[in-house]
Design an enzyme around this catalytic site. Structure first.
Site, PDB file in Angstrom:
ATOM      1  N   HIS A 427       0.811  -1.212   0.000  1.00  0.00           N
ATOM      2  CA  HIS A 427       0.000   0.000   0.000  1.00  0.00           C
ATOM      3  C   HIS A 427       0.851   1.271   0.000  1.00  0.00           C
ATOM      4  O   HIS A 427       0.629   2.192  -0.786  1.00  0.00           O
ATOM      5  CB  HIS A 427      -0.944  -0.002   1.216  1.00  0.00           C
ATOM      6  CG  HIS A 427      -1.740   1.259   1.333  1.00  0.00           C
ATOM      7  ND1 HIS A 427      -1.345   2.297   2.156  1.00  0.00           N
ATOM      8  CD2 HIS A 427      -2.857   1.670   0.697  1.00  0.00           C
ATOM      9  CE1 HIS A 427      -2.218   3.277   2.034  1.00  0.00           C
ATOM     10  NE2 HIS A 427      -3.135   2.929   1.165  1.00  0.00           N
ATOM     11  N   CYS A 758      36.538   3.053 -22.696  1.00  0.00           N
ATOM     12  CA  CYS A 758      35.628   2.941 -21.551  1.00  0.00           C
ATOM     13  C   CYS A 758      36.260   3.427 -20.253  1.00  0.00           C
ATOM     14  O   CYS A 758      35.811   3.058 -19.178  1.00  0.00           O
ATOM     15  CB  CYS A 758      35.153   1.505 -21.388  1.00  0.00           C
ATOM     16  SG  CYS A 758      36.501   0.332 -21.113  1.00  0.00           S
TER      17      CYS A 758
END
Length: 801
Positions: A427, A758
């Site tokens: 919830h 990279c």
């Protein structure tokens, strides 16, 4: 099973067009019962008590005027006033009861279910508001549901309570917030055969990722027993992700599984007890294993894709869905018990990308599942239960054991939410998403570690884990307008190690992943040295053996733990960026880093300088690690061949010599990863001067080069990059380093091989990125926070040249 009735409609008589008559929940169930059961989806039979029946209750009892009076002058910000008015309205409806002519029809319909399923059949009695489950607003959880209802008396009472629940405090508040007139919304009731998931499992499915809105996955949560516990947030469920694009092609595309605690389960009450359902403790052995088999996960994913396709066809556009499911412990069948449009992520604008960054960190007070990808700060307010809600002040942070729909009027004024219990479909998570505020759920002892009035910063912007920091910490938000963004010719890729961030980061415009680091997955998710899983007999410390057994609980073969965890981590990244290339580096720990893994000290040598020692390619064919490398290969094969993620490219780090490259490729082929087979490309890290000097020879073995500027700079300049004493001499912009990089790019081009970089340098130095573009590199891989800045710089450079 039709009946000539004024107030009853069986599911076989209902379609999605009947929302005004039977509400969203019932209309959807009828639609699926009619259209999708022929496609193999199991839906339990049932009937709807129409909205006309609700109006008949009010008018026959003459209470409509009094109900309107109860709602007149309502101030929903006054929690006490809202509670008083809500109770008055509910008492009026309960006092009205069920008129005889209506009850006769309900009783006859119930008899019909008893005829189909057996005498005194157990049913779920569920509310279905005529304004609920719309594409832009979900009334989920606003009204009541009653489970394990048997017999006339219990059914009549449950129906009366259901009608009254249109006036729960949360439902009243929700209608006000969404500008619905209280008396233009009616309540229909669904009466459906119960699925005996109290004897098995149940849960919730979303056909997208609830946190990021990433649409290519089916996200499944599961717990033991009835599913109310997941929705109410009283437990942390198991989680599963299935990748839709390759699943639709026939692959077993489970890309991720997360074990929840599942401490309790909801089952039927005992004997003739008036307690219809109750919670019991789950045995520890069951908590520590997944409550769904892979076959069940894939069946549910199949159901979910059929449902999503059907509702998308109705909507005329892609329609992500929120689905409830249950497994029957008697028959073993999986059934769908509810489906509605997802109303949070699917409604968000996609033309603006908002990214939150925490500028400073402090002591961590609580950690759990992150919900919302945002950051918020404020004073904490610990709320023991609903009776203390009236003391909450707007702008504070709710800290609670769990939340229920009754808390929603207060939750709407909170800066953030932290709960001890709950998973990503509980919830608190659902409401925080609707409200656009961050929440950390399942944070265990948060209410004990945080006190009311304490300054708190809640961060859900650091991946899967949500953190509650002590103090008011600085953060900033970057907004990126995605519309009309152009792309450079040079591929701009991303460096990524954490699978938790993959779905979110994939939203940033990119050309794939230039470096996915396996080490992060091994150290953060697996934690155990692979050789310790293969040869536990070499470990003499009983505590370490116990730790390994605890971590790998539920796996018959301990090696399978390593393979599955690694495959899921890499698979999540490959799926997030699919079909763009994702270049995954095989493990590149140094021996001292391997030794720090659980059991690692039994399998690693002690080296004076691990940085240039037993690392990378040299390990893969060596007897001290060959079996560990075989597990890495097995995981990558699983990603490519079982999950269908053939966008995965493998890269070999720290390969010193040509014959070493040949040995590694032979080892890979032996383990089912043969270069060229099934389109497999294998790159090599270009981070040793010999890789550059022998570029022609390496080009015959590998499909591309990824320049690791960190290690290449270290070895060109002879600088230990881990040493603070000489760190001032480490600079990727040194002319010698740049000349070496230029040679690598030109050598790759001459041999028709891919060239990429990279390292850290392009992220830190825009001028370095400009140099790479001018040299004609194929791709640059950057840290995520540098991608857009460098992209714009590259576009400008390409225009000049």
């Amino acid at each position: 099973m039709k009946q000539n009735a004024k107030y009853i409609r069986w599911y076989e008589e209902i379609s999605i067009n009947d929302v005004p008559i039977v509400g969203g929940k019932n209309a959807s169930l009828g639609e699926m019962y009619q259209e999708l059961t022929p496609k193999g989806i199991k839906i339990p039979n049932g009937f709807a008590i129409t909205a006309d029946a609700y109006w008949h209750v009010l008018t026959s009892a003459g209470i409509l005027v009094k109900l309107k009076e109860a709602m007149t002058g309502l101030d929903k910000t006054d929690v006490a006033d809202l509670a008083r008015r809500g109770k008055t309205a509910r008492d009026l409806v309960l006092g009205a009861g069920i008129p005889n002519e209506l009850w006769d029809e309900i009783r006859i319909a119930y008899d019909g279910l008893c005829k189909e399923y057996g005498p005194d059949v157990d049913v779920a009695v569920r509310s279905s508001a005529t304004a609920e489950d719309l594409p832009t607003a979900s009334f989920a959880g606003q009204q009541e549901t009653y489970l394990n209802i048997r017999g006339y008396h219990a059914l009549k009472e449950a129906c009366s309570k259901c009608f009254a629940s249109l006036f729960t405090d949360r439902a009243i508040s929700y209608r006000v917030d969404n500008n619905f007139d209280h008396f233009k919304v009616a309540l229909s009731i669904g009466v459906m055969k119960m699925i005996r998931s109290d004897l098995a499992t149940s849960g919730v499915i979303f056909t997208l990722d609830t946190e990021t809105g990433f649409r290519d996955v089916v996200f499944i949560t599961a717990c033991y027993g009835l599913g109310e516990n997941i929705v109410q947030g009283v437990l942390n469920p198991d989680e599963y992700y299935v990748f839709k694009p390759t699943f639709r092609e026939g692959y077993r595309a489970i890309i991720r599984k997360e074990l929840g605690d599942k401490k309790i389960k909801m089952i039927y009450g005992q004997g003739d007890s008036k307690v219809l359902t109750r919670n019991v403790q789950v045995p520890e052995a069951d908590r520590r294993r997944f409550c769904l088999s892979d076959d069940d996960v894939l069946t549910l994913a199949h159901y979910a894709t059929i449902i999503e396709d059907h509702y998308s066809k109705i909507a005329g556009k892609s329609q992500p869905m929120d689905i409830e499911w249950a497994k029957d412990g008697v028959s073993g069948n999986l059934s769908i018990v509810q489906a509605r449009p997802e109303t949070v992520q699917s409604q968000k604008a996609v033309d603006i990308l908002e990214t939150y960054y925490l500028d400073k960190r402090g002591p961590i007070l609580a950690r759990g599942k992150s919900v919302g990808e945002k950051i918020a700060s404020g004073k904490s307010h610990v709320i023991p239960d609903a009776t203390h809600l009236s003391s909450f002040k707007p702008g504070e942070i709710i800290v609670a054991d769990t939340t229920t729909p009754d808390w929603e009027p207060v939750m709407k004024t909170a800066a953030a939410i932290v709960t001890n219990r709950g998973g990503r479909t509980c919830h608190a998570a659902i409401v925080s998403r609707e409200l656009g505020i961050p929440a950390v759920v399942g944070a265990e002892n948060a209410t004990e570690k945080i006190y009311t009035g304490q300054p708190l910063t809640v961060s859900c912007a650091e991946g899967d884990e949500g953190l509650a920091y002590e103090g008011t910490l600085p953060f900033h938000v970057e907004k990126l307008l995605l519309k009309d963004l152009s792309r450079p010719k040079t591929r701009i890729m991303m460096n990524l190690g954490n699978p938790d961030e993959a779905f979110s980061l994939s939203m940033i415009p990119n050309d794939g992943v230039g470096l996915a680091r396996m080490e992060f997955i091994i150290s953060s998710y697996i934690k155990i040295h692979p050789m310790a899983l293969i040869h536990p007999e070499r470990i003499t410390d009983g505590k370490i053996l116990k730790e390994i057994n605890d971590v790998t609980f539920g796996y018959e073969k301990k090696e399978d733990y390593f393979v599955e965890k690694l495959a899921h981590g890499v698979g999540t990244i490959a799926a997030a960026f699919y079909p763009k290339p994702v270049i995954v580096r095989m493990s590149d720990f140094k021996s001292n880093e391997y030794a720090s893994l659980i059991g690692g000290q039994y399998f690693e040598p002690k080296e004076e300088n691990p940085m240039i020692g037993f690392r990378g390619a040299s390990r893969y064919y060596d007897e001290r690690y060959r079996e560990g490398f075989a597990l890495e290969c097995k995981a990558m094969k699983k990603v490519r061949e079982e999950m269908g993620l053939t966008n995965l490219i493998i890269i070999i780090p720290f390969c010193r010599r040509i014959d070493e490259g040949e040995k590694v490729l032979a080892e890979m082929a032996k383990n089912g990863l043969k270069r060229g087979e099934n389109g497999l490309e294998v790159y090599v890290m270009c981070e040793i001067p010999n890789n550059v000097l022998m570029v022609d020879e390496f080009s015959k073995l590998f499909d591309g080069f990824s320049i690791g500027s960190n290690d290449l700079t270290q070895l060109v300049l002879g600088v230990d990059r881990d040493s603070e004493l000489v760190s001032h001499d480490f600079d990727e912009r040194d002319p010698g380093v740049m000349k070496m990089i230029s040679m690598a790019i030109q050598g790759a081009r001459k041999n028709h091989r891919h060239s990429g970089l990279c390292g850290q340098a392009p992220s830190d130095y825009p001028e370095f990125a400009e140099f790479l573009v001018r040299e004609g590199i194929d791709s640059i891989s950057l840290n995520p926070d540098s991608v857009m800045k460098i992209t714009q710089r590259v576009i400008e450079v390409e225009k000049k040249i």
